[in-house]
Scaffold this active site. Structure first.
Site, PDB file in Angstrom:
ATOM      1  N   SER A   1      -9.813  -0.601   7.197  1.00  0.00           N
ATOM      2  CA  SER A   1      -9.198  -0.400   5.885  1.00  0.00           C
ATOM      3  C   SER A   1      -8.492  -1.604   5.288  1.00  0.00           C
ATOM      4  O   SER A   1      -8.144  -1.601   4.113  1.00  0.00           O
ATOM      5  CB  SER A   1      -8.210   0.768   5.934  1.00  0.00           C
ATOM      6  OG  SER A   1      -8.912   1.988   5.938  1.00  0.00           O
TER       7      SER A   1
ATOM      8  N   LYS B   1       0.863  -1.188   0.000  1.00  0.00           N
ATOM      9  CA  LYS B   1       0.000   0.000   0.000  1.00  0.00           C
ATOM     10  C   LYS B   1       0.900   1.239   0.000  1.00  0.00           C
ATOM     11  O   LYS B   1       1.951   1.252   0.650  1.00  0.00           O
ATOM     12  CB  LYS B   1      -0.863  -0.032   1.265  1.00  0.00           C
ATOM     13  CG  LYS B   1      -1.905   1.080   1.363  1.00  0.00           C
ATOM     14  CD  LYS B   1      -2.747   0.917   2.635  1.00  0.00           C
ATOM     15  CE  LYS B   1      -3.830   1.971   2.763  1.00  0.00           C
ATOM     16  NZ  LYS B   1      -4.648   1.766   3.981  1.00  0.00           N
TER      17      LYS B   1
ATOM     18  N   SER C   1      -9.630   1.777   3.081  1.00  0.00           N
ATOM     19  CA  SER C   1      -8.746   2.545   2.246  1.00  0.00           C
ATOM     20  C   SER C   1      -7.722   1.724   1.476  1.00  0.00           C
ATOM     21  O   SER C   1      -7.149   2.205   0.500  1.00  0.00           O
ATOM     22  CB  SER C   1      -8.001   3.576   3.104  1.00  0.00           C
ATOM     23  OG  SER C   1      -7.119   2.920   4.000  1.00  0.00           O
TER      24      SER C   1
END
Lengths: 95, 489, 493
Positions: free
Chosen positions: C182, C83, C158
């Protein structure tokens, strides 16, 4: 607690965010509804409840007083918007 | 109307750790800009703080030194505001649970009066960087400020007093006492010129007898003992004048300008700040156990107040000398070493307070950089005590040591031939010569009223000392001259 | 390369590790293959912000060399996606924001260092909601990510890029972060397995902070077994993170096969109430039945303060975020506006230009709730309720080993469907309390609802990751939801 435009403007200033009038009124709307949702908290009796700042009941570990970092100025300043003679530049600050 | 001044001080002391409070970057003074600002100090995205154990120990030592409560649990909070030299947009500090709770500090005033000043609390925090304003421009030639973050993250102990001081003199005495205690503890170098100790002064006035405080002004960054006194003096006068003219003192931040010797408002267009303190989620509570605190207490050095009492009561120094010498750990250490060498506390104190202090002051030197070591001074004092040299010659020897003309008092005494003549025969011979060469003065002496002869003998002493080039023992000369002259009457 | 695909499909970390060990494939071959897949598919999905092909191939060669020297570990040569919230030295680390579009991280996050030391290969940095603030991945400066199961649906957020990339087979696994759901919510939306570890289990150093007392990194992969291998590599105490805990890291993979007989499962009543999509609920109920068949017992429990989790979160997280994001001021790194008049103008315009709407909204909320006169009523109050929420879990774990429920109230919603922030926030209703309490939770694929995956969430006490992985793994031994792949992936690869 309802939110007023002056409060949004004040928060924007404290947070150093440029906010146009249009944006401000849209934030008043959004933030007002978020706070309305948040206001449910007020109905909980928290008498005698201590705030929980951190999910684990742990304590701070201390670091030995040793110099472990070396100069990496050149690397750190590669992403800097404006530097001169190793200094970060900002518009002239008058004290 | 009679006015009373109320003063409280916030003293920021840079702690003498090797590394920063939350990172492993060096705290050494004077490095190239931003060469000692690591990723944590710069607030690089993703970086996290870890607390320096030495900073914690030093804060506790200070607390113990002022008999304060040490918090079993203390917590770091974030003080949120934007400023050019504040990299993260917040300063990590301790607002709600400081590490050092209430304590007190005794201050001595010139007239040997002591007062106790309350310490409200002391807390740990990180220092900010520095803004530099000289001749920097951007690409389009506009004037810019340069930011050096080497200082960012240096540990500070902010010591907040109670509003207990009532005069500028008390405020500067308090600041000196803080300086003295932090340097004794070795937790700061106390160097005000380099900013290791900085002071904010809260000043208000109120009609004498009134219980509630007047509105206070905060004078920021007053960085010398003298400026503290001057800034307060100016500010007190300003406030009294303002009130007497029917005005009100505003609660505001002011700046003291030593050049014009006045304070001026730092008020800008900015509205009042709101620091939005909240517990720093990147740090956990610092929990100290009693054994740790006890250990630090047991290893605390003798502190100024104890040392002063010992100098006065056990060594017999005057209260004044004891106070002045004990105020500086370096001075006290110097004094004690000189005393141990010569074995005479009073003489050692006289020399330290007299000749040595004068010479240091003249050349703006700290005692640690004195060209005359404590051992050298002690040996010099010994030579006066054992009558090897006269007190007058001793001053010459001191100066010669100061100037580096020799390694020891003995070496200089030999080289300059300053050894006192104590041989009775040699002194008698010199006296006889002087008497023989001064018939007129001898005649006057003989004819004078007996009570006036004491003064007239001075001439003969002077002549004998001159003849001996100062090496004759003056007491001996005096005594033998009286005997010989009186024999002529 | 694609003719090799059959040899190690379906691509799990476990199967790739076996292929590498057997010598059936080299890391260079695997890496090249994944880079090709990304090239083919990601213009559609938009799951990566940066693809670091050159560095990946160099790392793959180094891994092959390590293996040739006989020094390979389990992850040596395994391609992974990170990420874009993890700082990666020498690589742009944007956090999904215009603010950091030009930011090359000068150092690597501790977990990145650990993965590098283990010899894994980073394919690139995955898309995400800006500064991890969002539940749909639509707040990214780099554009929305599409859900490979349905290109009209969001992947969740997210960590939406990570979830989409793993689901589509563009990476076998990814490392994400989870502040209020997330990792778990996008894992559920994309039909993969995602674990949020106990707060303090994995170092946060080098993870660009959203809400410091809630953020935690964790693995996102196809299987619980893969998650076990990844977590074992990234977990542990870090001297650079005061909030990481000095507890030994168990061998998570070694405990996967423990039988579940006697496992006590609690079903929180509050997780099966209004707003729960019936198809999601029935998938969860079916999953629970599977556990019963494996010897577990099930009982209802109550977490009475559940409904206050979202309100408490939207005080605490924005408060911390408002402070954490103050460092983005246009001075030392990040976006800087043109020709500032003065310092305040520099701050205000740089930040206004660099941050997107949702980030600004949360900064403003946090600034407001921390400000004088509101701090006690909001921040302190929320932290008190946080204690009550944690106590609910501690009480429940006195009686049961794990809790189970849906990860999300609905399957993935359509792109652009959630324009109202408050209704978006309520998407995280089942995941947020876990972060507030700091406990671990894992989402595993448990069925389909209208062609979109749904997740079963399994919650455990603090530091019970080994148990959660074991419980999830046993489910995956008994079901094949985790093996299903979107048609998009089958077409593209």
């Amino acid at each position: 607690m309802a939110l007023e435009q002056t409060q949004v403007r004040r928060a924007a200033h404290l947070a150093r965010l440029d906010v146009s009038d249009d944006q401000a009124s849209s934030f008043v709307d959004d933030l007002g509804r978020i706070l309305e949702m948040v206001d449910q908290l007020q109905s909980v009796d928290t008498h005698d409840v201590a705030p929980l700042m951190h999910p684990l009941d742990a304590t701070q570990r201390l670091r030995a007083d040793e110099v472990t970092e070396e100069d990496q100025r050149e690397r750190f300043q590669r992403s800097a918007p404006a530097v001169e003679d190793g200094l970060y530049l900002v518009p002239r600050v008058v004290e | 109307m009679q006015w009373e001044t109320v003063i409280g001080l916030e003293v920021h002391v840079q702690l003498a750790t090797r590394s920063k409070i939350f990172s492993g970057a060096s705290t050494a003074f004077g490095a190239g800009p931003n060469t000692q600002a690591c990723a944590v100090d710069l607030g690089m995205p993703g970086t996290l703080p870890v607390v320096n154990e030495q900073a914690v120990a030093m804060a506790v030592q200070f607390g113990l030194g002022v008999n304060a409560d040490i918090a079993e649990t203390s917590v770091f909070d974030r003080k949120n505001y934007f400023y050019a030299d504040l990299p993260k947009g917040y300063q990590t500090s301790q607002m709600y649970h400081p590490i050092v709770g209430p304590g007190e500090l005794e201050i001595s005033l010139d007239d040997d009066v002591t007062r106790r000043i309350g310490i409200h609390h002391a807390h740990l925090e990180e220092d900010a960087g520095k803004s530099l304003h000289e001749s920097l421009t951007d690409d389009s030639g506009r004037e810019m400020t340069g930011i050096d973050l080497n200082r960012a993250g240096t540990p500070l102990l902010e010591i907040v007093s109670d509003p207990d001081m009532r005069s500028a003199k008390e405020a500067s005495a308090y600041l000196r006492a803080i300086h003295s205690i932090v340097t004794y503890l070795g937790i700061s170098d106390g160097n005000m010129a380099e900013g290791s100790m900085r002071c904010d002064v809260n000043v208000s006035v109120r009609p004498k007898g009134q219980a509630e405080f007047g509105t206070r002004a905060e004078i920021k960054n007053v960085n010398s003992f003298r400026f503290v006194e001057q800034a307060i003096a100016f500010e007190v006068e300003r406030q009294i004048e303002l009130i007497e003219d029917g005005g009100d003192v505003e609660q505001e931040t002011r700046l003291y300008d030593p050049d014009s010797d006045e304070t001026r408002s730092m008020r800008t267009k900015e509205e009042a700040n709101d620091y939005r303190y909240f517990p720093c989620p990147d740090l956990l509570p610092i929990v100290l156990d009693q054994a740790y605190i006890d250990h630090l207490r047991d290893t605390l050095p003798e502190l100024p107040a104890d040392k002063r009492a010992r100098f006065e009561n056990q060594l017999g120094l005057s209260a004044y000398d004891a106070g002045v010498i004990a105020a500086s750990r370096d001075m006290a250490d110097y004094f004690e070493e000189a005393m141990n060498v010569c074995g005479d506390a009073k003489q050692a104190a006289n020399w330290v307070q007299g000749e040595l202090s004068a010479a240091l002051k003249r050349e703006h030197l700290d005692v640690t950089r004195s060209p005359v070591s404590a051992r050298q001074l002690g040996e010099l004092i010994s030579r006066v005590q054992d009558d090897t040299i006269s007190g007058k010659a001793a001053k010459q020897v001191f100066q010669a040591l100061w100037d580096g003309q020799g390694e020891s008092a003995d070496e200089i005494i030999d080289a300059k031939g300053l050894k006192q003549v104590t041989d009775t025969g040699a002194i008698d011979a010199m006296i006889d010569d002087v008497i023989a060469q001064s018939p007129q003065q001898v005649a006057q002496y003989v004819e004078a009223e007996p009570e006036k002869r004491g003064k007239m003998i001075g001439y003969f002493v002077g002549q004998v000392m001159k003849a001996s080039r100062g090496t004759a023992n003056p007491q001996q000369v005096n005594q033998r001259l009286s005997e010989k002259l009186d024999a002529l009457v | 390369m694609s003719d090799h695909t059959a040899d190690y499909a379906p691509e799990t970390v476990t199967s790739l590790a076996a292929a590498l060990q057997r010598g059936d494939a080299s890391s260079r071959e695997l890496t090249t293959d994944y880079l090709k897949r990304i090239e083919r598919a990601d213009s559609t999905l938009n799951s990566f912000i940066s693809v670091t092909a050159e560095q990946a191939l160099a790392a793959a060669d180094a891994a092959d060399q390590t293996r040739a020297e006989g020094n390979a570990g389990y992850l040596t040569g395994i391609p992974l996606a990170l990420k874009d919230i993890f700082c990666t030295r020498g690589v742009r680390t944007s956090c999904g924001s215009k603010m950091l579009d030009n930011f090359t991280a000068p150092y690597s996050a501790t977990v990145v260092e650990k993965l590098n030391a283990a010899g894994s290969v980073s394919l690139g940095k995955t898309n995400m909601d800006e500064f991890a603030m969002g539940s749909s991945n639509e707040s990214s400066y780099y554009g929305a990510v599409k859900n490979p199961w349905d290109l009209t649906a969001v992947p969740g957020g997210s960590s939406g890029g990570s979830a989409a990339a793993v689901a589509a087979g563009l990476a076998p696994a990814s490392l994400g972060t989870d502040t209020g759901g997330s990792i778990r919510q996008p894992a559920a939306f994309c039909g993969i397995t995602g674990l949020k570890p106990t707060y303090g289990r994995v170092s946060r150093y080098g993870i660009i902070a959203y809400a410091s007392s809630l953020d935690q990194a964790g693995p996102m992969a196809r299987t619980a077994e893969d998650c076990a291998h990844l977590l074992g590599n990234v977990a542990g105490h870090d001297l650079r993170d005061s909030t990481s805990m000095a507890r030994c890291v168990p061998d998570y993979a070694a405990e996967l096969d423990a039988p579940l007989a006697g496992l006590k499962i609690g079903l929180p009543r509050e997780y099966f109430g209004d707003g729960l999509d019936p198809a999601v609920e029935s998938a969860v109920r079916e999953a629970v039945k599977v556990y019963e068949s494996l010897g577990a017992t099930v009982r209802d429990v109550s977490l009475p303060h559940t409904r206050y989790a979202t309100p408490a979160y939207y005080v605490i997280a924005p408060a911390e975020a408002s402070s954490n994001l103050s460092r983005f001021d246009g001075v030392r790194f990040g976006h800087r506006c043109d020709n500032p008049d003065d310092l305040v103008d520099l701050y205000k315009r740089s930040r206004a230009e660099g941050f997107g709407e949702e980030v600004k909204r949360r900064i403003l909320i946090g600034t407001h709730t921390l400000s004088e006169g509101f701090f006690d009523a909001y921040y302190i109050k929320a932290q008190k309720i946080r204690r009550l929420i944690r106590q609910d879990f501690l009480d429940a774990f006195d009686d049961v080993d794990v809790l189970m429920g849906p990860t999300t109230p609905t399957p993935a919603f359509d792109l652009g469907a959630q324009s109202d922030p408050v209704s978006m926030y309520l998407q995280d209703i089942y995941t947020i309390a876990i972060n507030l309490a700091g406990i671990p939770a894992i989402s595993v694929p448990a069925g389909m609802a209208g062609g979109r995956p749904t997740g079963l969430q399994i919650l455990g006490p603090h530091f019970a990751e080994a148990r959660l992985l074991n419980v999830a793994h046993q489910f995956q031994q008994a079901t094949d939801w985790h093996q299903q792949r979107p048609a998009f992936a089958k077409e593209m690869i």
